[in-house]
Design a protein around this motif. Structure first.
Motif, short mmCIF file in Angstrom:
data_model
loop_
_atom_site.label_atom_id
_atom_site.label_comp_id
_atom_site.label_asym_id
_atom_site.label_seq_id
_atom_site.Cartn_x
_atom_site.Cartn_y
_atom_site.Cartn_z
N TYR A 90 0.82 -1.23 0.00
CA TYR A 90 0.00 0.00 0.00
C TYR A 90 0.84 1.27 0.00
CZ TYR A 90 -3.40 -3.52 1.21
OH TYR A 90 -4.17 -4.66 1.20
N GLY A 91 2.11 1.14 0.41
CA GLY A 91 2.96 2.34 0.43
C GLY A 91 4.07 2.23 -0.59
N VAL A 149 -9.41 -0.01 3.52
CA VAL A 149 -9.65 1.37 3.11
C VAL A 149 -10.19 1.38 1.68
CG1 VAL A 149 -8.53 3.58 2.62
CG2 VAL A 149 -7.83 2.24 4.62
N ASP A 150 -9.58 0.57 0.83
CA ASP A 150 -10.00 0.53 -0.56
C ASP A 150 -10.12 -0.94 -0.95
OD1 ASP A 150 -10.13 0.43 -3.28
OD2 ASP A 150 -8.50 1.86 -3.65
N GLY A 201 -5.14 -8.90 -0.76
CA GLY A 201 -5.43 -8.72 0.66
C GLY A 201 -6.69 -9.48 1.07
N GLY A 219 -5.19 -9.16 7.88
CA GLY A 219 -3.79 -9.04 8.30
C GLY A 219 -3.60 -8.26 9.59
#
Ligand code: ADP
Length: 261
Positions: free
Chosen positions: A166-167, A214-215, A224, A228
């Motif tokens: 995600y980052g 979140v998304d 995902g 987790g």
């Protein structure tokens, strides 16, 4: 209670005292509701890939029976869906195993620096795939805490994997272990930091809820399950450790785990 009395209050006597027993069932009810919500969510999450698998099987038995191109494409998608179901089941089982051990305090001595090295090595291939570098900053001496090595590896790997997925736009992930400055004697802090999109403040308190994403679309494409961080939270609770999440949208996110001294 009526000393010497043979009857009840209705019989005319006055009790010396009355014992009232009150059971607070609200916590019990809350747990039951959480459990049934979890089963409903888990079934829903499993049903989606299952419905897709059934659909493709029917198509392959019928309209696409003699279409070799379609068959190869559909088998690829079916393989993806089956993998997704397997990941979900693995995570659900992990969560339930950890829950069963919730009251047993882990007692082995583990070195957080060794755990970070092990996790960074295990995730290096994913880093190359996503073009993200893992940088580690570790103390020279052992950073020993009481814990369960396999569970702490799971925590570290989940956090590093999320930071890369995600980052990943930040191209690097920093994993550090340092003395944490708490009140009284210091424990250790393990921090995973990324330099990607970050997370809006309203999501932060809910990230460790089961199936919270979140998304949803991007979490699905990045493989995902939404479990987790729930697994991370459960493991850390058993270790009496605290998870702190700090993020500014556009500047990345930092997930810090504080272990007591
Ligand atoms: P998932 O299996 O979807 O990755 P997690 O429980 O690990 O589930 O994470 C929950 C959600 O938190 C993710 O879907 C993602 O939206 C968000 N998230 C987790 N880590 C990060 C991060 N480092 N940067 C941005 N968003 C993140």
């Amino acid at each position: 209670y009526m000393p010497g009395g043979s009857g009840t209050a209705e019989a005319g006597g006055v009790p010396d005292f009355i014992l009232v027993v009150v059971y607070d069932q609200s916590e019990q009810r809350r747990l039951e509701r959480m459990r049934s919500d979890f089963i409903a969510n888990a079934s829903h999450e499993l049903r989606t890939p299952l419905a897709s698998l059934s659909g493709f099987i029917e198509t392959l038995q019928g309209p696409a029976k003699n279409d070799a191109d379609a068959r190869d494409r559909f088998l690829g998608i079916m393989h993806e869906q089956a993998s997704r179901m397997r990941r979900l089941i693995d995570d659900i089982l992990s969560l339930s195993r950890i829950e069963m051990k919730a009251n047993v305090k882990p007692s082995d001595s583990v070195d957080l620096a060794e755990i970070v090295r092990h996790s960074a090595d295990a995730l290096a291939p994913l880093g190359r795939e996503l073009d993200v570098e893992i940088e580690t900053r570790l103390p020279e001496l052992a950073a020993t805490v009481r814990g369960d090595r396999d569970e702490l590896i799971q925590v570290t790997e989940n956090l590093i994997e999320n930071a890369m997925k995600y980052g990943g736009s930040g191209k690097r992930v920093e994993v550090s272990v340092a003395r944490s400055s708490g009140n009284g004697s210091a424990g250790w802090c393990l921090c995973v930091r990324d330099f990607g999109e970050g997370i809006a403040a309203e999501h932060l308190p809910r990230l460790t809820e089961r199936f919270y994403r979140v998304d949803v679309a991007s979490s699905r494409t990045l493989k995902g399950t939404g479990l987790g961080l729930a697994i991370v939270k459960h493991i850390l609770t058993r270790h009496r450790a605290r998870l702190e999440i700090v993020s500014k949208p556009g500047e990345g996110a930092a997930f810090s785990v504080h272990f007591p001294a």
